[in-house]
Write an enzyme that holds these catalytic residues in place. Sequence first.
Site, PDB file in Angstrom:
ATOM      1  N   GLU A   1      27.837  -1.480 -21.336  1.00 22.58           N
ATOM      2  CA  GLU A   1      28.100  -1.649 -19.897  1.00 22.58           C
ATOM      3  C   GLU A   1      29.594  -1.814 -19.632  1.00 22.58           C
ATOM      4  O   GLU A   1      30.121  -1.346 -18.630  1.00 22.58           O
ATOM      5  CB  GLU A   1      27.329  -2.857 -19.339  1.00 22.58           C
ATOM      6  CG  GLU A   1      25.819  -2.721 -19.380  1.00 22.58           C
ATOM      7  CD  GLU A   1      25.277  -1.648 -18.425  1.00 22.58           C
ATOM      8  OE1 GLU A   1      25.891  -0.573 -18.299  1.00 22.58           O
ATOM      9  OE2 GLU A   1      24.204  -1.887 -17.846  1.00 22.58           O
TER      10      GLU A   1
ATOM     11  N   THR B   1      29.199   2.893 -10.802  1.00 18.55           N
ATOM     12  CA  THR B   1      29.076   1.439 -10.665  1.00 18.55           C
ATOM     13  C   THR B   1      30.451   0.797 -10.493  1.00 18.55           C
ATOM     14  O   THR B   1      30.627  -0.122  -9.690  1.00 18.55           O
ATOM     15  CB  THR B   1      28.335   0.853 -11.889  1.00 18.55           C
ATOM     16  OG1 THR B   1      27.024   1.416 -11.912  1.00 18.55           O
ATOM     17  CG2 THR B   1      28.208  -0.659 -11.809  1.00 18.55           C
TER      18      THR B   1
HETATM   19  N1  HSE Z   1      24.535  -5.722 -11.056  1.00 19.28           N
HETATM   20  C1  HSE Z   1      25.159  -4.439 -11.241  1.00 19.28           C
HETATM   21  C2  HSE Z   1      25.835  -4.057  -9.939  1.00 19.28           C
HETATM   22  C3  HSE Z   1      24.118  -3.435 -11.604  1.00 19.28           C
HETATM   23  O1  HSE Z   1      25.178  -4.161  -8.903  1.00 19.28           O
HETATM   24  O2  HSE Z   1      26.999  -3.653  -9.954  1.00 19.28           O
HETATM   25  C4  HSE Z   1      24.657  -2.060 -11.826  1.00 19.28           C
HETATM   26  O3  HSE Z   1      23.573  -1.211 -12.170  1.00 19.28           O
END
Ligand code: HSE
Length: 305
Positions: free
Chosen positions: A128, A180
Amino acid sequence: MKKITIHSPATVANLVCGFDILGLCLNEPCDELSVEISPEPGVQIINNDDFDLPEQAEKNVSGAALLALLEETKDVTGFIITSKKKIMPGSGIGSSAASAAGVVVAANHLLNNRYTKQDLVRFAMNGEKVACGVKHADNIAPCIYGGVTLIRSVFPLDIISIEAPDLHITVVHPQIEVRTADARQILKQQVQLKDAIKQWGNIAGLVAGFIQHDYDLISRSLEDVIIEPVRSILIPGFYEIKKASKVAGALGGGISGSGPSIFMLSKDAQTALQVEAAMKNVYDKLGVAYHTHVTIINKSGVKIV
Ligand code: HSE
């Protein structure tokens, strides 16, 4: 055993009010990944799909996850990953987490399951970090544990599996990509106390609703006053989809992870299909291309095939 193949599922992070702390594992779609022990040092990656993802281990989410595992695994020199992704990168249903979580679960099986699930989350979070610059675990944890997970803390990791009723999930993915990293960049860094109070009321309500199988409480708690007002501008027809889904009988829902996918929870399969029809109707009218998934909660996470 020297080689193993797994199916690594999509996930819905945040669950509307729980930014970075709640996630749910979907039964489908899944990526197919194979991991093989190799005498060559490091991680070699073979991509068997059209997504053009990097093949250099440090720049690839599954590569970075396995490199982290290798660092603590002194009796193995290297791994070969063969990846056939079905979860589109940038779709908001945990594509990077499926890659990162899938390979560490597979490698752990080859190593006779010497690592705990929490260790695997710790390794996979390095993926990530490569994908969006932040080690968040709200896709990785449900992908590895299955079901609904609460990440109370990342440093140190504190993951709690939440018992939930058999919910049905409808996902619509408008065919655009939202990175993201970009969707995190636009968020406000300050939160008003009145909004924070609403948000933590909803998070506690949602968790209690899951545990007590209280559908009305789940429905009331699926509200996000902090993230959604900002991110929804990136998603075509977001509020129309939400409204039509509720009219079709959904308990509620919102942005899946960082979007652009939108998810809705329903009590039964028939309602989930009605929600899908309502979503299709909205996007057909708006002329937005999309894919949909109608599925259930995956209670066991990554699966060996
Ligand atoms: N919690 C993360 C965000 C998840 O919302 O940026 C990304 O898939």
